[in-house]
Design a protein around this motif. Sequence first.
Motif, mmCIF file in Angstrom:
data_model
loop_
_atom_site.group_PDB
_atom_site.id
_atom_site.type_symbol
_atom_site.label_atom_id
_atom_site.label_comp_id
_atom_site.label_asym_id
_atom_site.label_seq_id
_atom_site.Cartn_x
_atom_site.Cartn_y
_atom_site.Cartn_z
ATOM 1 N N ARG A 213 0.870 -1.175 0.000
ATOM 2 C CA ARG A 213 0.000 0.000 0.000
ATOM 3 C C ARG A 213 0.910 1.230 0.000
ATOM 4 N NH1 ARG A 213 -5.026 1.400 -1.093
ATOM 5 N NH2 ARG A 213 -5.592 -0.646 -0.312
ATOM 6 N N VAL A 214 0.790 2.087 -1.006
ATOM 7 C CA VAL A 214 1.613 3.289 -1.119
ATOM 8 C C VAL A 214 0.704 4.509 -0.999
ATOM 9 C CG1 VAL A 214 3.202 4.606 -2.559
ATOM 10 C CG2 VAL A 214 3.247 2.099 -2.637
ATOM 11 N N VAL A 215 0.956 5.309 0.023
ATOM 12 C CA VAL A 215 0.216 6.547 0.226
ATOM 13 C C VAL A 215 1.197 7.683 -0.064
ATOM 14 C CG1 VAL A 215 -1.109 7.954 1.827
ATOM 15 C CG2 VAL A 215 -1.239 5.461 1.972
ATOM 16 N N GLU A 216 0.941 8.389 -1.172
ATOM 17 C CA GLU A 216 1.829 9.451 -1.606
ATOM 18 C C GLU A 216 1.287 10.794 -1.127
ATOM 19 O OE1 GLU A 216 3.812 11.183 -5.720
ATOM 20 O OE2 GLU A 216 2.227 9.689 -5.827
ATOM 21 N N LEU A 217 2.142 11.559 -0.452
ATOM 22 C CA LEU A 217 1.763 12.858 0.098
ATOM 23 C C LEU A 217 2.395 13.981 -0.710
ATOM 24 C CD1 LEU A 217 2.314 12.050 3.872
ATOM 25 C CD2 LEU A 217 0.262 11.716 2.490
ATOM 26 N N GLN A 218 1.854 15.192 -0.537
ATOM 27 C CA GLN A 218 2.408 16.343 -1.247
ATOM 28 C C GLN A 218 2.156 17.622 -0.477
ATOM 29 O OE1 GLN A 218 0.399 16.621 -5.006
ATOM 30 N NE2 GLN A 218 -1.556 17.176 -4.110
ATOM 31 N N GLY A 219 2.959 18.640 -0.787
ATOM 32 C CA GLY A 219 2.744 19.975 -0.247
ATOM 33 C C GLY A 219 3.345 20.192 1.130
ATOM 34 N N ASP A 220 2.805 21.181 1.826
ATOM 35 C CA ASP A 220 3.214 21.514 3.187
ATOM 36 C C ASP A 220 2.222 20.849 4.129
ATOM 37 O OD1 ASP A 220 5.288 23.287 2.333
ATOM 38 O OD2 ASP A 220 3.724 24.734 1.837
ATOM 39 N N ILE A 221 2.726 20.049 5.046
ATOM 40 C CA ILE A 221 1.823 19.295 5.923
ATOM 41 C C ILE A 221 1.845 19.898 7.317
ATOM 42 C CG2 ILE A 221 1.236 17.042 6.862
ATOM 43 C CD1 ILE A 221 2.557 15.803 4.415
ATOM 44 N N ARG A 222 0.645 20.238 7.765
ATOM 45 C CA ARG A 222 0.416 20.761 9.105
ATOM 46 C C ARG A 222 -0.607 19.851 9.783
ATOM 47 N NH1 ARG A 222 1.207 26.738 9.388
ATOM 48 N NH2 ARG A 222 -0.532 26.582 10.822
#
Length: 123
Positions: free
Chosen positions: A30-39
């Motif tokens: 399972r691959v969960v790809e994130l992006q951007g600035d995470i708060r």
Amino acid sequence: MSEDMDLHLMEMPPVSQAVVRSNRVTGGIRVVELQGDIRFAGAERLIREIVSTVAEEPSVAIDVSRVHSLNPVAYRMLMEVIRRLSLNGYTAYLIDPEDVVPNPDPGGGGHVTVVRNLNEIPV
């Protein structure tokens, strides 16, 4: 509480795209790809995404290749979700080619393996 969670009333987070770019299964992982600035809000979205989709695959990879920054509360939340995945029997990977996540240590008996790309994860 607002200081601990970095939720100041007058501080607006930058407008950005969704934090979760994709959630897919590749080669049994399972691959969960994130992006951007995470708060805080983005980390909460990540947790909901993982809880709602991780079930059958024995390995979970969280890909932060497209993440620009991760604030301290988002870091703690990310490490907690990785810790819980690990303690629940999943093999947790963090795809982090740019070292966006400093010293990834979920603590409390959790474990994460940091790789530079998906090809480094054994199938």
